[in-house]
Design an enzyme around this catalytic site. Structure first.
Site, PDB file in Angstrom:
ATOM      1  N   SER A 232       1.535  -1.324   0.020  1.00 26.90           N
ATOM      2  CA  SER A 232       0.134  -0.171  -0.375  1.00 26.90           C
ATOM      3  C   SER A 232       0.544   1.458  -0.048  1.00 26.90           C
ATOM      4  O   SER A 232       0.473   2.755   0.028  1.00 26.90           O
ATOM      5  CB  SER A 232      -0.556  -0.202   1.344  1.00 26.90           C
ATOM      6  OG  SER A 232      -0.161  -0.010   2.089  1.00 26.90           O
ATOM      7  N   LYS A 277      -5.866   4.664   9.134  1.00 35.60           N
ATOM      8  CA  LYS A 277      -4.797   5.640   8.588  1.00 35.60           C
ATOM      9  C   LYS A 277      -5.411   6.305   8.735  1.00 35.60           C
ATOM     10  O   LYS A 277      -4.109   7.363   8.408  1.00 35.60           O
ATOM     11  CB  LYS A 277      -4.304   4.668   6.693  1.00 35.60           C
ATOM     12  CG  LYS A 277      -3.460   3.178   6.667  1.00 35.60           C
ATOM     13  CD  LYS A 277      -3.564   3.040   5.448  1.00 35.60           C
ATOM     14  CE  LYS A 277      -3.067   1.471   5.263  1.00 35.60           C
ATOM     15  NZ  LYS A 277      -2.260   1.085   4.381  1.00 35.60           N
TER      16      LYS A 277
END
Length: 334
Positions: A232, A277
């Site tokens: 990611s 996140k």
């Protein structure tokens, strides 16, 4: 407290702190500024070329995983609202050891570094060679294409990336012929190949080759971030490379965070743990967060005060959005 009451309470406490549960806690993980340093070295180091001056930040975000939870820790994590719980087998499949899971994660991270570099080079129109790395035995391309052939066009249309090759060939019906232009040695030639059907491809064309993209630049990109897993970080690595290799500031000097996989075409893909996140980025002071388009719905469930959510689908789109924001303009939002 009477002993008859105290003993059951103590028993429950002992059980809560000793009974292991088959869950892991997921929460905000460490953040890393891809324009900054880690352990005294640039996160992304350029060898053989001078890096352009950068300001602000381009922060990659991660998800923290806490394993070996007891019942008390599980309840505490659930009540906190900061962590989510997931069955342990989703993170650590029962048929794999922790070392095997870590090895897969690190391989994905290394691939994200390679894809990020290629995406940045393509975006900046820097030279990358697309070559045939392997031709499978008895494949449709066997006898027509050779290892080290440099592919330049399919069906008369230029191609520059492995993804473009796959899409161009996939659009050809099995049993039909397609013209493939390659450079073999010093000569360019075009060969006609009757494509087969891609296994499981529902009628998509198939050549039976593996391709490789090789940077042809007079410098080397070195990634110095270790002990991080998964794919990611690709988008933020690509943006940092573009920033370091081109004049100006791609982030406009802002504190930008984000996430997303990337392929060499510059296509941004979804990731897991977006809500965690976002929390990590907000705590890190991010003003803008780049969200893969397919993660937008989930991201809106954890919007953070003072942090702008920007929807991105490609590296080019992300760069354009940041340029617009820096100039006081609009950008796609979730």
């Amino acid at each position: 407290m009477p002993l008859a009451v105290l003993l059951p309470v103590l028993t429950l406490v002992v059980i809560a702190f000793n009974l292991k549960v088959p869950y892991v806690a997921l929460g905000p993980g460490p953040t890393f500024d891809t324009l900054g340093e880690v352990e005294g070295k640039p996160v992304i180091e350029l060898e053989g070329v001078e890096s352009d001056e950068t300001t602000g930040s381009l922060v990659m975000t991660t998800v923290g995983v806490t394993d070996n939870l007891n019942l008390a820790q599980t309840v505490t994590a659930w009540l906190s609202g900061r962590y989510g719980l997931a069955p342990r087998e989703q993170v650590y499949p029962p048929n794999r050891s922790k070392d095997e899971v870590r090895a897969v994660d690190q391989a994905q991270f290394a691939q994200s570094e390679r894809s990020a570099e290629l995406a940045a080079l393509h975006y900046l129109d820097l030279p990358v060679t697309l070559r045939v790395a392997e031709v499978a035995e008895d494949a449709p391309a066997s006898g027509h294409l050779q290892v080290d052939d440099r592919i330049v066009a399919i069906g008369g249309e230029p191609v520059e990336t492995a993804g473009q090759v796959q899409r161009a060939v996939g659009a050809v019906a099995p049993g039909e012929s397609v013209a493939i232009t390659v450079v073999r040695g010093d000569a360019e030639e075009t060969v006609d190949v009757v494509v087969g059907e891609r296994p499981g491809g529902e009628g998509a064309g198939f050549l039976g080759i593996a391709t490789e993209e090789i940077p042809e630049v007079p410098f080397e990109v070195v990634f110095n971030l270790a002990d991080i897993g998964g794919p990611s970080a690709g988008l933020m690595f690509s943006l940092a490379l573009v920033d370091k290799l081109s004049p100006g500031e791609i982030n406009g000097g802002l504190n930008v965070a984000g996430t997303g996989t990337i392929d060499s075409d510059g296509m941004v893909g979804p990731i897991g743990g977006i809500t965690h996140k976002l929390t990590a980025a907000a705590e890190d002071g991010a003003e803008v967060f780049l969200v893969p388009a397919d993660n937008c719905a989930e991201a809106r469930t954890n919007e953070q005060d003072g942090m702008r959510l920007v929807k991105v689908e490609t590296l080019e789109g992300a760069a354009d959005a940041l340029e617009s924001i820096a100039a006081g303009g609009d950008a796609p939002t979730c």
